[in-house]
Design an enzyme around this catalytic site. Sequence first.
Site, PDB file in Angstrom:
ATOM      1  CE1 TYR A 130      -4.035   7.280  11.444  1.00  0.00           C
ATOM      2  CE2 TYR A 130      -2.316   8.306  10.143  1.00  0.00           C
ATOM      3  CZ  TYR A 130      -2.932   7.175  10.624  1.00  0.00           C
ATOM      4  OH  TYR A 130      -2.459   5.926  10.277  1.00  0.00           O
ATOM      5  CG  ASN A 135      -1.763   7.482   3.490  1.00  0.00           C
ATOM      6  OD1 ASN A 135      -2.909   7.613   3.070  1.00  0.00           O
ATOM      7  ND2 ASN A 135      -1.356   6.395   4.118  1.00  0.00           N
ATOM      8  CE1 TYR A 194      -3.537   2.713   0.714  1.00  0.00           C
ATOM      9  CE2 TYR A 194      -1.988   3.455   2.396  1.00  0.00           C
ATOM     10  CZ  TYR A 194      -3.112   3.672   1.622  1.00  0.00           C
ATOM     11  OH  TYR A 194      -3.805   4.859   1.735  1.00  0.00           O
ATOM     12  CD  GLU A 195       3.348   2.807   4.651  1.00  0.00           C
ATOM     13  OE1 GLU A 195       4.542   2.436   4.784  1.00  0.00           O
ATOM     14  OE2 GLU A 195       2.686   3.295   5.579  1.00  0.00           O
ATOM     15  N   GLY A 252     -14.956   1.297  10.556  1.00  0.00           N
ATOM     16  CA  GLY A 252     -14.620   1.702  11.924  1.00  0.00           C
ATOM     17  C   GLY A 252     -13.460   0.913  12.499  1.00  0.00           C
ATOM     18  CB  VAL A 296      -7.715  -1.167   8.067  1.00  0.00           C
ATOM     19  CG1 VAL A 296      -9.081  -1.792   7.825  1.00  0.00           C
ATOM     20  CG2 VAL A 296      -7.543  -0.761   9.526  1.00  0.00           C
ATOM     21  N   GLY A 318     -10.170   0.990  11.760  1.00  0.00           N
ATOM     22  CA  GLY A 318      -9.018   1.837  12.092  1.00  0.00           C
ATOM     23  C   GLY A 318      -9.253   2.620  13.371  1.00  0.00           C
TER      24      GLY A 318
END
Length: 155
Positions: free
Chosen positions: A129, A122, A23-24, A93, A85, A95
């Site tokens: 966050y 991201n 993903y990263e 929900g 996730v 995360g």
Amino acid sequence: MIRAITPADVGTVLQLIRDLAAYERDPDAVKATHETLHEALFGATPAAEAVLAEIDGEAVGVALFFFNFSTWSGKRGLYLEDLFVREAARGTGTGTALLRHLARIAIERDCARFEWAVLDWNAPAIGFYKSIGAVAMTDWTIMRVEGDALAKLAA
């Protein structure tokens, strides 16, 4: 359901770490093996802890964390190394549940803070966050020495 991992979960955790690396945009970055991860999580001196998020018995997320220390507060802090996730479970929900679970651990273990790093590209994660009250530490730059530079510094 959020639960602490057991030694039997190490393979699942390693797969979730590999999924996070993909993903990263760095799928080849994971050098951890089942053996090194098991030692880090369950060896004589554990370096980290992890919790799994499950939906209907299937692991859909992981949070791997360890403790650091603040000389200014005189207390340790909880550092979230990895939060991931699976795509199919995003928006459920999961995360938020993982972060709430870690926040409770931080409070139970008398931590002064709970922190983590996020890649600057991201945007979905950064937005998430911020929505839970996290604040970007824009005055700080993360520094790292690894590989040949680490060996040279140690010499």
